[in-house]
Design an enzyme around this catalytic site. Structure first.
Site, PDB file in Angstrom:
ATOM      1  N   ASP A   1      -0.336  -1.487   4.994  1.00 45.20           N
ATOM      2  CA  ASP A   1       0.504  -1.586   6.192  1.00 45.20           C
ATOM      3  C   ASP A   1       0.589  -0.232   6.881  1.00 45.20           C
ATOM      4  O   ASP A   1       1.075   0.746   6.311  1.00 45.20           O
ATOM      5  CB  ASP A   1       1.918  -2.053   5.823  1.00 45.20           C
ATOM      6  CG  ASP A   1       1.957  -3.503   5.390  1.00 45.20           C
ATOM      7  OD1 ASP A   1       1.239  -4.316   5.995  1.00 45.20           O
ATOM      8  OD2 ASP A   1       2.696  -3.833   4.445  1.00 45.20           O
TER       9      ASP A   1
ATOM     10  N   ASP B   1      -3.237   2.941   1.448  1.00 44.77           N
ATOM     11  CA  ASP B   1      -2.121   2.065   1.742  1.00 44.77           C
ATOM     12  C   ASP B   1      -2.612   1.067   2.785  1.00 44.77           C
ATOM     13  O   ASP B   1      -3.562   1.351   3.530  1.00 44.77           O
ATOM     14  CB  ASP B   1      -0.953   2.893   2.271  1.00 44.77           C
ATOM     15  CG  ASP B   1       0.216   2.034   2.697  1.00 44.77           C
ATOM     16  OD1 ASP B   1       0.690   1.235   1.876  1.00 44.77           O
ATOM     17  OD2 ASP B   1       0.642   2.151   3.865  1.00 44.77           O
TER      18      ASP B   1
END
Length: 337
Positions: free
Chosen positions: A17, A15
């Site tokens: 963010d 991922d």
């Protein structure tokens, strides 16, 4: 010498963010960790629910942060959504766009035609995050859906972590449209399978591990497609969130940041109402969990947290309510995460 977590996998999916960066700033240690993983021979995939930017823009941003990244390394929820729409309606189909350039670029890549008005007779609506989102776009989406257009959301994350704090995510805008239309969209992003499945297809990974900072999207998304996961404390979720994670949201491993992939895995041993990791033992007595001693540094605190989480999950699965405040406070610097 004990093997590292990553030695059990051929690829690592990240991922973005909260794991690799926080808005315009890199997560400390991310660039170094990713370089070491590439040097190790690990395939890398960057997976983002944020549909605002096309992959080439995301890759450029990563390079600006000192992180090696090609456009093909990045897969967005907009791309996963566009693939679903192309498979359902065929190339050339008209799709109403709610979102930014990342959404329009993904549609073009999939051979779909993006339109901006419900009066253009779109067969579907794709809704993704965009920094220039307007109420007019939400209005057009609602009107098209009420006229029978299929509705697909790139993701439904309610919030996004930034370097300045937590802000509303695409899920907040999706909820606004749902109030008007009274139906739910299909969702391409985590925790639903399409995005991670698309990333596995593009990277050619056979046995990957997913690294994330959220349980409801990242860890649950990995579990939904049968992947192991590493939860990191560099983003949205913290210690209390970890302890509250339900079945299907519990990570295989935990670490301070993504560099934990290069460390040996933590092994928890549980015996009834006690769990041990490293030199730490967590005990459940009279409805409260406590440690026999306190950690001296962050790595020891992570050992203690692994034991605490295992014991708390076991109690929750039995339907027991346990007090963890004292044990969390004993974690020292991890207490605030």
């Amino acid at each position: 010498m004990m093997s590292a977590i990553i030695d059990s996998y051929d690829a690592a999916l990240f991922d973005l963010d909260g794991v690799v960066y926080l808005g315009p700033e890199p997560v400390p240690g991310a660039a170094d960790g990713l370089k070491r993983l590439r040097d190790h021979g690990t395939k890398i995939g960057f997976v983002t629910n944020n549909a605002a930017r096309p992959p080439e823009t995301v890759a450029e941003h990563l390079r600006e942060l000192g992180i090696e990244a090609d456009t093909d390394d990045v897969v967005t929820s907009a791309q996963a959504g566009a693939r679903l729409l192309a498979e359902r309606f065929g190339t050339g189909a008209r799709i109403l766009v709610v979102g930014g350039t990342g959404v329009t670029a993904a549609l073009a890549e999939a051979g779909l035609v993006g339109v901006r008005s419900a009066d253009d007779d779109p067969v579907a609506v794709i809704q993704g995050y965009g920094t220039d989102l307007t109420w007019e776009q939400l209005n057009e989406a609602a009107i098209a859906i009420q006229r029978g257009a299929y509705w697909l959301a790139t993701n439904t994350d309610p919030t996004r972590p930034t370097d300045r704090g937590i802000v509303p995510g695409n899920g907040a805008a999706v909820a606004a449209v749902r109030i008007a239309v009274g139906v739910d969209p299909e969702v391409a992003g985590k925790p639903y399978p399409p995005l991670i499945t698309e990333t596995l297809r593009r990277t050619g990974a056979e046995h990957a591990i997913f690294v994330g900072d959220r349980f409801d999207t990242d860890i649950a998304g990995a579990a939904a497609v049968g992947l192991d996961s590493l939860f990191v404390l560099s983003g949205s979720c913290g210690v209390t969130d970890l302890l509250a994670a339900g079945p299907g949201e519990r990570p295989t491993h935990l670490g301070l940041d993504l560099r934990a992939l290069l460390d040996p895995p933590r092994v928890v041993r549980r015996d009834g109402d006690q769990a041990s990791c490293g030199r730490f033992t967590a005990r459940l007595e009279d409805g409260s969990i406590s440690f026999d001693s306190g950690p001296n540094d962050v790595e020891e605190a992570l050992d203690a947290l692994a034991a605490l989480a295992d014991l708390a999950w076991s109690a929750a699965d039995r339907g027991a309510t346990v007090e963890t405040a004292a044990a969390i406070a004993a974690l020292g610097s991890l207490h605030s995460k």
